[in-house]
Design a protein around this motif. Sequence first.
Motif, PDB file in Angstrom:
ATOM      1  N   GLU A   1      27.554 -51.605 -16.765  1.00  0.00           N
ATOM      2  CA  GLU A   1      28.251 -52.815 -17.589  1.00  0.00           C
ATOM      3  C   GLU A   1      28.201 -52.349 -19.108  1.00  0.00           C
ATOM      4  OE1 GLU A   1      26.388 -56.336 -17.471  1.00  0.00           O
ATOM      5  OE2 GLU A   1      26.582 -56.720 -15.405  1.00  0.00           O
TER       6      GLU A   1
ATOM      7  N   GLY B   1      28.213 -58.351 -11.057  1.00  0.00           N
ATOM      8  CA  GLY B   1      28.265 -59.980 -11.765  1.00  0.00           C
ATOM      9  C   GLY B   1      29.334 -59.959 -12.758  1.00  0.00           C
ATOM     10  N   LEU B   2      29.894 -59.150 -13.473  1.00  0.00           N
ATOM     11  CA  LEU B   2      30.938 -59.370 -14.616  1.00  0.00           C
ATOM     12  C   LEU B   2      32.027 -60.242 -13.996  1.00  0.00           C
ATOM     13  CD1 LEU B   2      31.043 -55.814 -16.141  1.00  0.00           C
ATOM     14  CD2 LEU B   2      30.049 -57.719 -17.007  1.00  0.00           C
TER      15      LEU B   2
ATOM     16  N   VAL C   1      30.864 -63.887 -13.838  1.00  0.00           N
ATOM     17  CA  VAL C   1      30.763 -64.359 -15.417  1.00  0.00           C
ATOM     18  C   VAL C   1      32.115 -64.939 -15.809  1.00  0.00           C
ATOM     19  CG1 VAL C   1      30.190 -64.232 -17.712  1.00  0.00           C
ATOM     20  CG2 VAL C   1      28.627 -63.318 -15.882  1.00  0.00           C
TER      21      VAL C   1
ATOM     22  N   ALA D   1      23.728 -58.420 -10.400  1.00  0.00           N
ATOM     23  CA  ALA D   1      24.362 -59.739 -10.370  1.00  0.00           C
ATOM     24  C   ALA D   1      23.537 -60.945 -10.259  1.00  0.00           C
ATOM     25  CB  ALA D   1      25.419 -59.507  -9.260  1.00  0.00           C
TER      26      ALA D   1
ATOM     27  N   LYS E   1      22.706 -62.643 -13.532  1.00  0.00           N
ATOM     28  CA  LYS E   1      23.642 -63.609 -14.192  1.00  0.00           C
ATOM     29  C   LYS E   1      23.354 -64.976 -14.073  1.00  0.00           C
ATOM     30  CE  LYS E   1      26.015 -59.851 -15.715  1.00  0.00           C
ATOM     31  NZ  LYS E   1      25.296 -58.552 -14.992  1.00  0.00           N
TER      32      LYS E   1
END
Length: 204
Positions: free
Chosen positions: A30, A67-68, A71, A94, A97
Amino acid sequence: MSDEFFRSTYDLETPEQTEAHYQKWAATYEAEVAEQGYATPDRVAQALWSQKPKSQTPVLDYGCGTGLSGVALRNAGFEVIDGMDPTVNMLAVAKTKGVYRTLSSFEITDPAPLTNGVYTAITAIGVIGAGAAPPETLDMLMHALPKGGMLSFSFNDHTLADHTYTARLNDWLDMGAARLLFREHGPHLPGLGMKSDVYVLEKT
């Protein structure tokens, strides 16, 4: 910050190499993509929302990574998001998040890890392409959708340069098995000068 992982990503040749690569990258992934201005998750999520603006639509975030993408889907307006990824180290990140209803793993060599007809909206954000999932992943995801279902995904510059990926997409469109609802070329990793195409397909 080291660009070791970026440089080696596009040299991966097998599913096992890909999984090992992302297992090792999970801890710093990330921070490294953020440093390069990673723009594709928001672009894909917003593209899907533009075609299906219903917050309670269950969305499968296939290849969710850390998990970007989840989001981004939440920020776009979706509230029911399930994530799948073969890389357990990525899934651990993830989970932190707090945007996923469920998170699950699968074997990266499984040719059909999904149950068909469960989701009417699936995303594959930065998933299908060179150094990641092979072209037939597009087929698998489209087959998993019911008629009228939507797949929102991206092809980065490396992938667009490989005709096996664009040919697979064009097969679906040329046969009339899918309809192109959205396509846009734009920023992917601006810090590296990379762009991507974002698509939304509807299964016909």
